[in-house]
Design a protein around this motif. Structure first.
Motif, mmCIF file in Angstrom:
data_model
loop_
_atom_site.group_PDB
_atom_site.id
_atom_site.type_symbol
_atom_site.label_atom_id
_atom_site.label_comp_id
_atom_site.label_asym_id
_atom_site.label_seq_id
_atom_site.Cartn_x
_atom_site.Cartn_y
_atom_site.Cartn_z
ATOM 1 N N MET A 365 0.835 -1.204 0.000
ATOM 2 C CA MET A 365 0.000 0.000 0.000
ATOM 3 C C MET A 365 0.875 1.262 0.000
ATOM 4 N N VAL A 366 1.956 1.246 0.791
ATOM 5 C CA VAL A 366 2.859 2.407 0.835
ATOM 6 C C VAL A 366 3.456 2.647 -0.565
ATOM 7 N N LYS A 367 3.911 1.581 -1.196
ATOM 8 C CA LYS A 367 4.534 1.737 -2.516
ATOM 9 C C LYS A 367 3.519 2.198 -3.563
ATOM 10 N N LEU A 368 2.313 1.626 -3.497
ATOM 11 C CA LEU A 368 1.291 2.027 -4.469
ATOM 12 C C LEU A 368 0.849 3.471 -4.241
ATOM 13 N N SER A 369 0.825 3.909 -2.964
ATOM 14 C CA SER A 369 0.462 5.312 -2.688
ATOM 15 C C SER A 369 1.428 6.239 -3.408
ATOM 16 N N ASN A 370 2.721 5.911 -3.336
ATOM 17 C CA ASN A 370 3.708 6.762 -4.010
ATOM 18 C C ASN A 370 3.568 6.681 -5.527
ATOM 19 N N TYR A 371 3.365 5.472 -6.034
ATOM 20 C CA TYR A 371 3.206 5.310 -7.488
ATOM 21 C C TYR A 371 1.988 6.098 -7.984
ATOM 22 N N ARG A 391 -3.174 -6.649 -4.875
ATOM 23 C CA ARG A 391 -3.463 -8.078 -4.677
ATOM 24 C C ARG A 391 -4.747 -8.278 -3.867
ATOM 25 N N ASN A 392 -5.017 -7.347 -2.945
ATOM 26 C CA ASN A 392 -6.293 -7.391 -2.232
ATOM 27 C C ASN A 392 -6.664 -5.968 -1.804
ATOM 28 N N GLU A 393 -7.895 -5.784 -1.380
ATOM 29 C CA GLU A 393 -8.404 -4.419 -1.160
ATOM 30 C C GLU A 393 -7.622 -3.658 -0.102
ATOM 31 N N ARG A 394 -7.001 -4.359 0.834
ATOM 32 C CA ARG A 394 -6.217 -3.682 1.879
ATOM 33 C C ARG A 394 -5.033 -2.916 1.297
ATOM 34 N N GLU A 395 -4.639 -3.272 0.099
ATOM 35 C CA GLU A 395 -3.454 -2.640 -0.488
ATOM 36 C C GLU A 395 -3.787 -1.386 -1.288
ATOM 37 N N ILE A 396 -5.061 -1.071 -1.424
ATOM 38 C CA ILE A 396 -5.439 0.102 -2.225
ATOM 39 C C ILE A 396 -5.151 1.372 -1.423
ATOM 40 N N PRO A 397 -4.403 2.322 -2.010
ATOM 41 C CA PRO A 397 -4.119 3.569 -1.295
ATOM 42 C C PRO A 397 -5.418 4.242 -0.850
ATOM 43 N N TYR A 398 -5.485 4.562 0.437
ATOM 44 C CA TYR A 398 -6.715 5.047 1.044
ATOM 45 C C TYR A 398 -7.251 6.299 0.353
ATOM 46 N N LYS A 399 -6.329 7.214 -0.003
ATOM 47 C CA LYS A 399 -6.725 8.515 -0.573
ATOM 48 C C LYS A 399 -7.542 8.382 -1.854
#
Ligand code: SF4
Ligand code: SF4
Ligand code: SF4
Length: 426
Positions: A365-371, A391-399
């Motif tokens: 999630m941290v890496k995807l937030s930056n991407y 890979r699962n919904e927990r990894e989606i950047p919250y913003k």
């Protein structure tokens, strides 16, 4: 005869303007010629600090407007046109070449009448406040530092390690490398720099007159900016990844390149950026990084190396060492060597190059937030390939959760489990 007299006069001007005394030749940091043998045979500067004044009118007068300098300039600078302007009193054009000039000296080597082009460029730039505060080259990352950050790097809590390799053939001047470094530093990446890149970071100041070395700590830790030393210091960037595999994960070191490279490729979010790469040494550094499983983003000029290792933007299948099964995975890292055409593309691609199959859901999630943030900032929209990396919904950047869920729905995305022990060794 007339040409010979001109050359003698110009060479005399050169000798007067380019100091070759021991004091000058020992000042490595400001005198780098970006030549290549910087580790052992440093030569004096061709892009010096202002030394003695030159008589611009007399040296400009010898230029025959032949265009040879334009032909060989690796940065494709319009030198002849700028000199022509300068002959007519307009110094602005030639002064602005300074930012994009790497100081390679090729223009002066081919000039048939020996016009001291670099001295003219420097002289025309005028007086600028110059204070190049740089952190001293520190050499290798220590084992004790690796023990502290091995876990957050491997699990993805520190989003990545960005290593800025020389040289200095940046498409738009030295400020490029400072922009790249700061974009990652403020996001908590560890930024390593060596060679000309390390020096050039110190050439740009913020509004308060501070360089990045004054704004960010020098530790191998979140948001740290390290000067590894001359361009051979790039080996310490690769060495830090090797040490993480060996010290943190206890992968045996001796005679075990394949397993260590496999560990780095699949688990350590490190990316080398060679934004101004131009020398053969830079190419060797890139090759060395690739051999240890480290992906590289090069600048547009590096297409002249004529070698890229591009991956496909589609799901991959990878071996899970824990039960020896083949499982679906993401294209991470997406490429091994990639040439970016713009600084925007470089920033976005480098953040994506730090994604690894081994990331924990939180790390991903941290890496995807930056991407996602960088994609929005520099391209103005969400990345179209985001479904490959979630890979699962927990990894989606919250913003950006709602917008990303919408993309996933449209792409018929299905959740999957992270690979426990990813490897490409069969
Ligand atoms: S980084 Fe490149 S240009 Fe700079 S000294 Fe090293 S080889 Fe030369
Ligand atoms: S020294 Fe500067 S202007 Fe001359 S060829 Fe090299 S990059 Fe171009
Ligand atoms: S190579 Fe020399 S003479 Fe020819 S255009 Fe350039 S500066 Fe002028």
């Amino acid at each position: 005869m007339e040409k010979k007299v001109a050359m003698v006069a110009v060479n005399l001007a050169l000798q007067l303007t380019r100091g070759r005394d021991p004091e000058t030749s020992g000042r490595f940091r400001v005198n780098c010629v970006r030549c290549s043998p910087c580790d052992s045979n440093c030569t004096p500067s061709r892009k010096p600090e202002k030394q003695k004044d030159i008589d611009l009118n007399s040296v400009l007068g010898y230029c025959e407007l032949c265009g040879e300098c334009n032909r060989v300039c690796p940065a494709m600078l319009p030198i002849m046109e700028a000199i022509d302007d300068a002959k007519n009193g307009g110094l602005r054009a030639i002064g602005t070449l300074y930012e994009s000039c790497s100081g390679c000296g090729r223009c002066m080597e081919v000039c048939p009448v020996g016009v001291p082009i670099l001295d003219i460029i420097r002289e025309s730039r005028g007086e600028t406040p110059e204070r190049f505060l740089i952190r001293a080259g520190r050499g290798p990352v220590q084992d004790i530092e690796i023990r502290r950050v091995g876990a957050p790097i491997v699990f993805g809590d520190i989003p990545g390690v960005i290593s800025l390799a020389g040289c200095s053939n940046y498409p738009s001047g030295e400020r490029d490398v400072q922009i790249i470094a700061e974009e990652f530093l403020k996001r908590g990446y560890i930024v390593l720099a060596a060679g000309c890149a390390a020096m050039d970071i110190a050439l740009t100041h913020d509004d308060e007159g501070k360089t990045l070395y004054e704004k960010y700590p020098g530790d191998f830790d979140r948001g740290g900016l390290l000067n590894l030393g001359p361009c051979v210091g790039n080996s310490h960037a690769i060495g830090s990844a090797i040490k993480i595999a060996n010290i943190f994960a206890r992968v045996p070191m001796k005679g075990n390149t394949v397993e260590i490279a496999d560990y780095i490729l699949n688990r350590i979010g490190v990316c080398v950026i060679g934004w101004g790469a131009m020398s053969q040494k830079a190419f060797a550094i890139v090759t060395g990084a690739n051999r240890w499983g480290i992906p590289v983003v090069l600048g547009p000029h590096a297409s002249k190396y004529r070698r890229l290792y591009l991956g496909e933007s589609s799901p991959r299948v990878i071996r899970d060492k824990s039960d020896d099964s083949m499982v679906p995975s993401e294209p991470a890292p997406p490429h091994l060597t990639y040439a970016a055409e713009s600084i925007n593309e470089c920033l976005v691609m480098a953040s994506k190059m730090c994604i690894r199959p081994n990331d924990t859901p939180r790390g991903r999630m941290v890496k995807l937030s930056n991407y996602v943030d960088l994609h929005l900032k520099y391209y103005g929209d969400l990345p179209a390939d985001i479904d490959l990396f979630v890979r699962n919904e927990r990894e989606i950047p919250y913003k950006h959760k709602d917008d990303i869920l919408e993309i996933l729905r449209k792409k018929n995305w299905k959740p999957r489990e992270p690979v426990k022990e990813p490897t490409i060794i069969r």
